[in-house]
Design a protein around this motif. Structure first.
Motif, mmCIF file in Angstrom:
data_model
loop_
_atom_site.group_PDB
_atom_site.id
_atom_site.type_symbol
_atom_site.label_atom_id
_atom_site.label_comp_id
_atom_site.label_asym_id
_atom_site.label_seq_id
_atom_site.Cartn_x
_atom_site.Cartn_y
_atom_site.Cartn_z
ATOM 1 N N ARG A 68 -32.174 45.852 -19.786
ATOM 2 C CA ARG A 68 -31.402 45.055 -20.735
ATOM 3 C C ARG A 68 -32.235 43.833 -21.126
ATOM 4 N NH1 ARG A 68 -25.845 44.367 -17.775
ATOM 5 N NH2 ARG A 68 -25.589 42.873 -19.443
ATOM 6 N N ILE A 69 -32.657 43.796 -22.358
ATOM 7 C CA ILE A 69 -33.537 42.735 -22.845
ATOM 8 C C ILE A 69 -32.728 41.575 -23.426
ATOM 9 C CG2 ILE A 69 -35.408 42.236 -24.465
ATOM 10 C CD1 ILE A 69 -36.363 45.023 -24.138
ATOM 11 N N GLY A 70 -31.510 41.720 -23.690
ATOM 12 C CA GLY A 70 -30.686 40.710 -24.341
ATOM 13 C C GLY A 70 -30.755 39.335 -23.708
ATOM 14 N N PRO A 71 -30.403 39.142 -22.434
ATOM 15 C CA PRO A 71 -30.427 37.805 -21.830
ATOM 16 C C PRO A 71 -31.833 37.204 -21.776
ATOM 17 C CG PRO A 71 -29.109 39.286 -20.492
ATOM 18 C CD PRO A 71 -29.775 40.117 -21.547
ATOM 19 N N ILE A 72 -32.831 38.017 -21.517
ATOM 20 C CA ILE A 72 -34.209 37.520 -21.453
ATOM 21 C C ILE A 72 -34.665 37.082 -22.840
ATOM 22 C CG2 ILE A 72 -36.595 38.170 -20.980
ATOM 23 C CD1 ILE A 72 -35.535 39.984 -18.766
ATOM 24 N N SER A 73 -34.336 37.855 -23.837
ATOM 25 C CA SER A 73 -34.711 37.497 -25.208
ATOM 26 C C SER A 73 -34.016 36.215 -25.639
ATOM 27 C CB SER A 73 -34.328 38.610 -26.180
ATOM 28 O OG SER A 73 -35.064 39.763 -25.908
ATOM 29 N N LEU A 74 -32.755 36.074 -25.316
ATOM 30 C CA LEU A 74 -32.012 34.873 -25.667
ATOM 31 C C LEU A 74 -32.603 33.647 -24.976
ATOM 32 C CD1 LEU A 74 -29.586 33.754 -27.196
ATOM 33 C CD2 LEU A 74 -28.216 34.180 -25.160
ATOM 34 N N PHE A 75 -32.935 33.779 -23.705
ATOM 35 C CA PHE A 75 -33.544 32.680 -22.960
ATOM 36 C C PHE A 75 -34.909 32.307 -23.553
ATOM 37 C CE2 PHE A 75 -35.941 31.150 -19.186
ATOM 38 C CZ PHE A 75 -35.216 29.989 -18.978
ATOM 39 N N SER A 76 -35.706 33.321 -23.907
ATOM 40 C CA SER A 76 -37.017 33.069 -24.514
ATOM 41 C C SER A 76 -36.873 32.373 -25.864
ATOM 42 C CB SER A 76 -37.785 34.376 -24.716
ATOM 43 O OG SER A 76 -38.040 34.980 -23.478
ATOM 44 N N LEU A 77 -35.880 32.780 -26.644
ATOM 45 C CA LEU A 77 -35.640 32.160 -27.941
ATOM 46 C C LEU A 77 -35.258 30.690 -27.780
ATOM 47 C CD1 LEU A 77 -35.379 32.532 -31.009
ATOM 48 C CD2 LEU A 77 -32.975 33.114 -30.618
ATOM 49 N N ILE A 78 -34.422 30.373 -26.813
ATOM 50 C CA ILE A 78 -34.033 28.980 -26.560
ATOM 51 C C ILE A 78 -35.241 28.154 -26.141
ATOM 52 C CG2 ILE A 78 -32.688 27.489 -25.022
ATOM 53 C CD1 ILE A 78 -30.496 29.643 -25.100
ATOM 54 N N ILE A 79 -36.091 28.714 -25.303
ATOM 55 C CA ILE A 79 -37.301 28.006 -24.873
ATOM 56 C C ILE A 79 -38.219 27.763 -26.065
ATOM 57 C CG2 ILE A 79 -39.432 28.265 -23.543
ATOM 58 C CD1 ILE A 79 -37.775 29.506 -21.332
ATOM 59 N N LEU A 80 -38.392 28.755 -26.935
ATOM 60 C CA LEU A 80 -39.236 28.586 -28.117
ATOM 61 C C LEU A 80 -38.692 27.506 -29.057
ATOM 62 C CD1 LEU A 80 -40.340 32.211 -29.056
ATOM 63 C CD2 LEU A 80 -41.770 30.296 -28.369
ATOM 64 N N ILE A 81 -37.391 27.473 -29.235
ATOM 65 C CA ILE A 81 -36.785 26.447 -30.089
ATOM 66 C C ILE A 81 -37.003 25.059 -29.485
ATOM 67 C CG2 ILE A 81 -34.588 25.537 -30.932
ATOM 68 C CD1 ILE A 81 -33.707 28.452 -31.371
ATOM 69 N N LEU B 130 -39.447 24.126 -27.490
ATOM 70 C CA LEU B 130 -40.865 23.796 -27.629
ATOM 71 C C LEU B 130 -41.192 23.383 -29.060
ATOM 72 C CD1 LEU B 130 -42.599 26.496 -25.404
ATOM 73 C CD2 LEU B 130 -42.437 24.044 -24.994
ATOM 74 N N ALA B 131 -40.598 24.047 -30.032
ATOM 75 C CA ALA B 131 -40.835 23.695 -31.434
ATOM 76 C C ALA B 131 -40.311 22.288 -31.732
ATOM 77 C CB ALA B 131 -40.183 24.720 -32.358
ATOM 78 N N VAL B 132 -39.118 21.986 -31.248
ATOM 79 C CA VAL B 132 -38.548 20.647 -31.470
ATOM 80 C C VAL B 132 -39.406 19.591 -30.789
ATOM 81 C CG1 VAL B 132 -36.585 19.158 -30.887
ATOM 82 C CG2 VAL B 132 -36.186 21.416 -31.853
ATOM 83 N N LEU B 133 -39.836 19.843 -29.575
ATOM 84 C CA LEU B 133 -40.680 18.887 -28.863
ATOM 85 C C LEU B 133 -42.026 18.694 -29.557
ATOM 86 C CD1 LEU B 133 -39.932 19.719 -25.123
ATOM 87 C CD2 LEU B 133 -39.216 17.717 -26.426
ATOM 88 N N SER B 134 -42.600 19.758 -30.102
ATOM 89 C CA SER B 134 -43.882 19.615 -30.804
ATOM 90 C C SER B 134 -43.718 18.809 -32.090
ATOM 91 C CB SER B 134 -44.503 20.981 -31.091
ATOM 92 O OG SER B 134 -43.700 21.707 -32.002
ATOM 93 N N VAL B 135 -42.627 19.002 -32.820
ATOM 94 C CA VAL B 135 -42.373 18.201 -34.025
ATOM 95 C C VAL B 135 -42.189 16.737 -33.657
ATOM 96 C CG1 VAL B 135 -40.676 17.762 -35.849
ATOM 97 C CG2 VAL B 135 -41.460 20.077 -35.417
ATOM 98 N N LEU B 136 -41.437 16.474 -32.594
ATOM 99 C CA LEU B 136 -41.260 15.095 -32.147
ATOM 100 C C LEU B 136 -42.579 14.478 -31.686
ATOM 101 C CD1 LEU B 136 -37.892 15.338 -30.191
ATOM 102 C CD2 LEU B 136 -38.296 14.228 -32.388
ATOM 103 N N SER B 137 -43.404 15.258 -31.045
ATOM 104 C CA SER B 137 -44.700 14.768 -30.584
ATOM 105 C C SER B 137 -45.601 14.405 -31.759
ATOM 106 C CB SER B 137 -45.372 15.837 -29.720
ATOM 107 O OG SER B 137 -46.661 15.441 -29.356
#
Length: 149
Positions: A9-22, A24-31
């Protein structure tokens, strides 16, 4: 007997990875935004420091010329020190009584005001050495967010 094949079941892992990517993207923009703001602040500080030092150099040269004039009067033992100083003043200086006042202004509004009191014997005393900044509120220069520069 056939074993049931387990499914991954890839659903929970994919959702967790997507949250981490978001995140990281927000932190990089703030940086990047913080780095740009820090760079702009450092440039302004460097500009004002350069203007302050330019005013200091001009004021030191002014005092050195005033000192040279007073030494010349003292060595020649002739003439009034105030008359000699009055004839040697640049356009940014004025003599009022026995006090010479000069202002040194830079392009950015940094001003150095120097007041020197001359005594009757040809000596002098620095009464004021004050740096100030003229505040010009330019509505067009106020920018809380520079957007995508």
């Amino acid at each position: 007997m056939s074993k049931a094949q387990g499914s991954v079941r890839i659903g929970p892992i994919s959702l967790f990875s997507l949250i981490i990517l978001i995140c990281l993207a927000v932190l990089s923009v703030l940086s990047v935004s913080t780095a740009q703001a820090t760079f702009a602040s450092a440039q302004k500080q460097a500009y004002y420091t350069e203007a302050t030092y330019a005013n200091e150099i001009a004021a030191q040269e002014f005092v050195a010329k005033l000192d040279e004039t007073l030494i010349g009067v003292a060595l020649s033992d002739s003439g009034d020190p105030l008359e000699a100083v009055a004839s040697a003043l640049p356009e940014n200086a004025a003599l009022e009584g026995n006090t010479v006042t000069a202002q040194f202004v830079s392009d950015g509004g940094r001003t150095l005001t120097v007041a020197i009191e001359i005594d009757g014997s040809g000596g002098y005393r620095i009464v004021e050495w004050r740096t100030s900044t003229q505040w010009n509120l330019d509505e067009s220069s106020i920018s809380l967010w520079s957007g995508s520069n």
